[in-house]
Design an enzyme around this catalytic site. Sequence first.
Site, short mmCIF file in Angstrom:
data_model
loop_
_atom_site.label_atom_id
_atom_site.label_comp_id
_atom_site.label_asym_id
_atom_site.label_seq_id
_atom_site.Cartn_x
_atom_site.Cartn_y
_atom_site.Cartn_z
N ASN A 61 -30.01 32.65 22.92
CA ASN A 61 -29.43 31.93 22.01
C ASN A 61 -29.59 32.38 20.61
OD1 ASN A 61 -32.16 31.05 22.17
ND2 ASN A 61 -32.10 29.33 21.56
N GLU A 63 -29.39 31.02 16.59
CA GLU A 63 -29.18 29.83 15.91
C GLU A 63 -28.54 30.25 14.43
OE1 GLU A 63 -32.98 27.77 16.09
OE2 GLU A 63 -32.30 26.94 18.16
N CYS A 72 -25.40 29.32 22.25
CA CYS A 72 -26.23 29.27 23.42
C CYS A 72 -26.34 30.65 24.04
CB CYS A 72 -25.71 28.27 24.57
SG CYS A 72 -25.65 26.57 23.87
N GLU A 74 -26.20 31.16 27.36
CA GLU A 74 -25.17 31.55 28.49
C GLU A 74 -24.04 31.92 27.94
OE1 GLU A 74 -26.97 28.97 27.69
OE2 GLU A 74 -27.65 27.57 29.30
N CYS A 114 -21.42 25.10 27.56
CA CYS A 114 -21.67 26.21 28.57
C CYS A 114 -21.16 26.07 29.93
CB CYS A 114 -23.06 26.74 28.74
SG CYS A 114 -23.38 27.32 26.94
N1 THU Z 1 -29.45 26.41 23.98
C1 THU Z 1 -28.99 27.19 24.89
O1 THU Z 1 -29.13 28.53 24.77
N2 THU Z 1 -28.45 26.87 26.03
C2 THU Z 1 -28.33 25.51 26.43
O2 THU Z 1 -27.48 25.20 27.44
C3 THU Z 1 -28.56 24.64 25.84
C4 THU Z 1 -29.40 24.84 24.64
C5 THU Z 1 -30.07 26.44 22.68
C6 THU Z 1 -29.42 26.11 21.56
C7 THU Z 1 -30.54 26.04 20.56
O3 THU Z 1 -30.66 27.27 20.00
C8 THU Z 1 -31.49 25.47 21.34
O4 THU Z 1 -31.40 25.97 22.62
C9 THU Z 1 -32.03 24.23 21.19
O5 THU Z 1 -31.08 23.36 21.24
#
Ligand code: THU
Length: 155
Positions: A61, A63, A72, A74, A114
């Site tokens: 992920n 941000e 995300c 995935e 995702c």
């Molecule tokens: N996140 C993911 O990378 N994958 C997911 O399926 C759900 C959430 C990340 C997004 C964000 O950076 C952090 O998790 C908290 O939500």
Amino acid sequence: MTEKEIRCLVREYAPEELPSGLKAIVDKAKEMTSTSYAPYSRFRVGAAILLESGEIVGGSNQENAAFPATMCAERSAAFWAGANRPGVAFRKIAIAAATDEGFQQQPISPCGTCRQALLEYEKRFGPIEVVLYGAARIFVVPSVSDLMPLSFTEF
Ligand code: THU
């Protein structure tokens, strides 16, 4: 009126029961958590995709201060594979997450966006097995469509 029940098969493994064929992809998903950029949530997610070529590609992920711009793990892995290994089928995806306390105990599951994105690769290339890592137990689901019944599709 008829009623229909939609079932989702989930295989649960204790960590020591993990099939040897899943170890490399789970290890890669765990490793990818260290490449996460998550200063806002401090929730580091890693994903690994096994391609039909045998190659395992990763994502994490990423941000952003404008929170909805976050990507995300995935989709970061899937879009990297789609852009850099075009036309190569995805066979499996593994997902892991860590906080400052270490890896999550319970399996981490992909968000709806995702799932929708992965579903399209599945429609193009066939079933993608989904491996949801938790330090206490691991879930394995046969395909993305199992995780997203009655999904939107236009083709
Ligand atoms: N996140 C993911 O990378 N994958 C997911 O399926 C759900 C959430 C990340 C997004 C964000 O950076 C952090 O998790 C908290 O939500």
